[in-house]
Enzyme design. Structure first.
Site, mmCIF file in Angstrom:
data_model
loop_
_atom_site.group_PDB
_atom_site.id
_atom_site.type_symbol
_atom_site.label_atom_id
_atom_site.label_comp_id
_atom_site.label_asym_id
_atom_site.label_seq_id
_atom_site.Cartn_x
_atom_site.Cartn_y
_atom_site.Cartn_z
ATOM 1 N N TYR A 1 4.403 5.551 11.330
ATOM 2 C CA TYR A 1 4.709 4.162 11.720
ATOM 3 C C TYR A 1 5.557 3.383 10.717
ATOM 4 O O TYR A 1 5.884 2.237 10.976
ATOM 5 C CB TYR A 1 3.423 3.384 12.024
ATOM 6 C CG TYR A 1 2.385 3.404 10.916
ATOM 7 C CD1 TYR A 1 2.484 2.548 9.824
ATOM 8 C CD2 TYR A 1 1.312 4.300 10.955
ATOM 9 C CE1 TYR A 1 1.555 2.578 8.798
ATOM 10 C CE2 TYR A 1 0.371 4.336 9.931
ATOM 11 C CZ TYR A 1 0.496 3.478 8.863
ATOM 12 O OH TYR A 1 -0.429 3.509 7.849
ATOM 13 N N ARG B 1 0.872 -1.180 0.000
ATOM 14 C CA ARG B 1 0.000 0.000 0.000
ATOM 15 C C ARG B 1 0.902 1.221 0.000
ATOM 16 O O ARG B 1 1.476 1.571 1.026
ATOM 17 C CB ARG B 1 -0.856 -0.055 1.273
ATOM 18 C CG ARG B 1 -2.007 0.918 1.318
ATOM 19 C CD ARG B 1 -2.526 1.039 2.748
ATOM 20 N NE ARG B 1 -1.665 1.902 3.525
ATOM 21 C CZ ARG B 1 -1.385 1.746 4.809
ATOM 22 N NH1 ARG B 1 -1.890 0.754 5.498
ATOM 23 N NH2 ARG B 1 -0.586 2.600 5.427
ATOM 24 N N HIS C 1 -3.460 4.397 4.782
ATOM 25 C CA HIS C 1 -4.551 3.423 4.912
ATOM 26 C C HIS C 1 -5.847 4.016 4.348
ATOM 27 O O HIS C 1 -6.523 3.422 3.523
ATOM 28 C CB HIS C 1 -4.733 3.052 6.382
ATOM 29 C CG HIS C 1 -5.964 2.251 6.637
ATOM 30 N ND1 HIS C 1 -6.081 0.948 6.221
ATOM 31 C CD2 HIS C 1 -7.150 2.576 7.217
ATOM 32 C CE1 HIS C 1 -7.299 0.491 6.563
ATOM 33 N NE2 HIS C 1 -7.949 1.467 7.151
HETATM 34 C C1 TPP Z 1 -14.442 -6.000 12.109
HETATM 35 C C2 TPP Z 1 -13.603 -4.774 11.996
HETATM 36 N N1 TPP Z 1 -12.606 -4.582 12.870
HETATM 37 C C3 TPP Z 1 -11.830 -3.470 12.769
HETATM 38 C C4 TPP Z 1 -12.067 -2.537 11.800
HETATM 39 C C5 TPP Z 1 -11.184 -1.288 11.680
HETATM 40 N N2 TPP Z 1 -10.314 -1.470 10.522
HETATM 41 C C6 TPP Z 1 -10.629 -0.952 9.325
HETATM 42 S S1 TPP Z 1 -9.512 -1.332 8.158
HETATM 43 C C7 TPP Z 1 -8.561 -2.193 9.242
HETATM 44 C C8 TPP Z 1 -7.277 -2.833 8.799
HETATM 45 C C9 TPP Z 1 -7.459 -3.874 7.754
HETATM 46 O O1 TPP Z 1 -6.201 -4.247 7.219
HETATM 47 P P1 TPP Z 1 -6.069 -5.269 6.029
HETATM 48 O O2 TPP Z 1 -7.007 -6.398 6.218
HETATM 49 O O3 TPP Z 1 -4.636 -5.593 5.905
HETATM 50 O O4 TPP Z 1 -6.582 -4.476 4.746
HETATM 51 P P2 TPP Z 1 -5.984 -3.130 4.101
HETATM 52 O O5 TPP Z 1 -6.665 -1.991 4.794
HETATM 53 O O6 TPP Z 1 -4.512 -3.132 4.315
HETATM 54 O O7 TPP Z 1 -6.379 -3.184 2.664
HETATM 55 C C10 TPP Z 1 -9.131 -2.172 10.514
HETATM 56 C C11 TPP Z 1 -8.546 -2.831 11.686
HETATM 57 C C12 TPP Z 1 -13.155 -2.760 10.932
HETATM 58 N N3 TPP Z 1 -13.466 -1.892 9.971
HETATM 59 N N4 TPP Z 1 -13.892 -3.907 11.028
#
Ligand code: TPP
Ligand code: MG
Length: 370
Positions: A269, A256, A260
């Site tokens: 970070y 990425r 985020h």
């Molecule tokens: C069930 C849930 N827990 C926490 C969150 C908060 N949250 C949103 S995105 C994220 C990180 C996800 O990371 P990843 O699966 O690696 O996907 P990326 O964002 O890197 O594409 C989190 C913890 C959420 N939206 N839903």
């Protein structure tokens, strides 16, 4: 079993040279120069849409945006492996997949502007809308796939999720169910190295794809910045699902490049050195180098792609800024499919409030069921 597939599948190196891989190269034997150009064009246009949407957020036109900058090959390569009747279950970052599925680019920002509960019509393109509940789409994809199988439809579903999502219970349940019931689903993990500020090393002590074997399905790592390798392994997994072979797991190693979401500051970070290292593996530069090496690059093509990208970006901007604000009462419209007394009363009370009756019954809480 895992041993055979320890190395990520790669068909094009970052310098544009082909890799000799007799297992996977035949999977894309039909992909000639025109198709490679089409993959290149889709990646460039999708990136342009993504960059425009990020700019729109910075200019106050969108509430939020989740950039997919750097993940173009993982998304475009896998999307090109799908059939129109396959069904896509995505997260919030699959802009390039949506573009390749045929979602009008002008539909991509509606939800993020906060003026609607959705972006596009999911049934028109067989792809769900952005899903914020991390990992839940794995269950949706598995349920839909199994139901399609019961109906006798020879289709596959694909669930797009991230490295962080691989730690979610929903994914564990989906993988277990899909494997034991042989559901025609492809689990496509874009390992972009980060889950907001959590690095992938805190998600898994083993390559994520290896976990697939514990559930009883093949797991394959692929160079996620190599659009041809992603196309090859996804074609293989989709063909397996559609022909009754059951689920597969793909881990696309990518990065990425941006934050985020636009609400995040990644300099807090992670190091600039890490980001620069991945910039040298840029998925679009790689295919440009391949086309140059193989004599299929020319300035006319480059300008045509650039002009098209700018035109699409202009259309996205125009459509976004032109979206009308909904009437506040629309908030209540789609809570239930049929009229509901509680919602009807809340709508009435809110209308009264908006009509400027601060001392009225709604302000006193009368008539508002609790
Ligand atoms: C069930 C849930 N827990 C926490 C969150 C908060 N949250 C949103 S995105 C994220 C990180 C996800 O990371 P990843 O699966 O690696 O996907 P990326 O964002 O890197 O594409 C989190 C913890 C959420 N939206 N839903
Ligand atoms: Mg991630």
């Amino acid at each position: 079993m895992p041993g055979k597939h320890e190395f990520p599948v790669q068909l094009v190196q970052p310098d544009g040279r082909r890799v000799l891989d007799h297992e996977h190269a035949p999977l894309i034997a039909d992909v000639g120069p025109e198709q490679v150009r089409a993959l290149y064009e889709d990646m460039v246009v999708a990136r342009r849409i993504d960059v425009e949407a990020t700019a729109l957020q910075r200019q106050g036109q969108l509430g939020l945006w989740a950039p997919m900058l750097g993940q173009e090959a993982a998304q475009v390569g896998s999307a090109h492996a799908l059939h129109p009747d396959d069904y896509v279950f995505c997260s919030y970052r699959e802009t390039a997949v949506a573009y390749c599925r045929g979602v009008p680019p002008t539909d991509l920002t509606r939800l993020w502007r906060g003026v609607a509960h959705h972006c596009w019509d999911p049934h028109a393109v067989n792809m769900t809308n952005p899903n914020i509940v991390v990992g839940s789409q794995g269950l949706h994809a598995t349920g839909y796939a199994f139901a399609a199988h019961l109906d006798g439809a020879e289709i596959a579903t694909i669930a797009y999720f991230g490295d962080g999502a691989s730690s979610q219970g929903d994914l564990a349940e989906a993988l277990g169910f899909a494997a034991t019931w042989s559901a025609p689903v492809v689990f496509f993990c874009q390992n972009n190295q980060w889950a907001i500020s959590a690095p992938v090393r805190v998600q898994s002590a083993t390559p994520i794809a290896r976990r697939a074997y514990g559930y009883g399905m093949p797991g394959r790592q692929v160079d996620g910045n190599d659009v041809l390798a992603v196309l090859a392994v996804t074609r293989q997994a989709i063909a397996r699902a559609r022909s009754g072979g059951g689920p597969s797991f793909i881990e696309a190693l990518t990065y990425r490049m941006g934050p985020h979401t636009t609400a995040d500051d990644p300099t807090r970070y992670r190091s600039a050195a890490e980001t620069e290292q991945w910039a040298r593996r840029d998925p679009i530069d790689r295919i440009r180098r391949l086309l140059e090496r193989e004599g299929h690059w020319d300035d006319a093509f480059a300008s045509r792609v650039a002009e098209r990208s700018d035109a699409v970006a202009r259309a996205v901007r125009g459509a976004t800024t032109g979206l009308p604000d909904p009437a506040p009462s629309e908030l209540f419209d789609h809570v239930y499919t049929t009229p509901h007394p509680l919602i009807t009363e809340q709508r009435r009370a809110y209308a009264e409030y908006l009509a400027g009756d601060p001392g009225g019954s709604s302000a006193r809480g009368e008539g508002v069921p609790r």
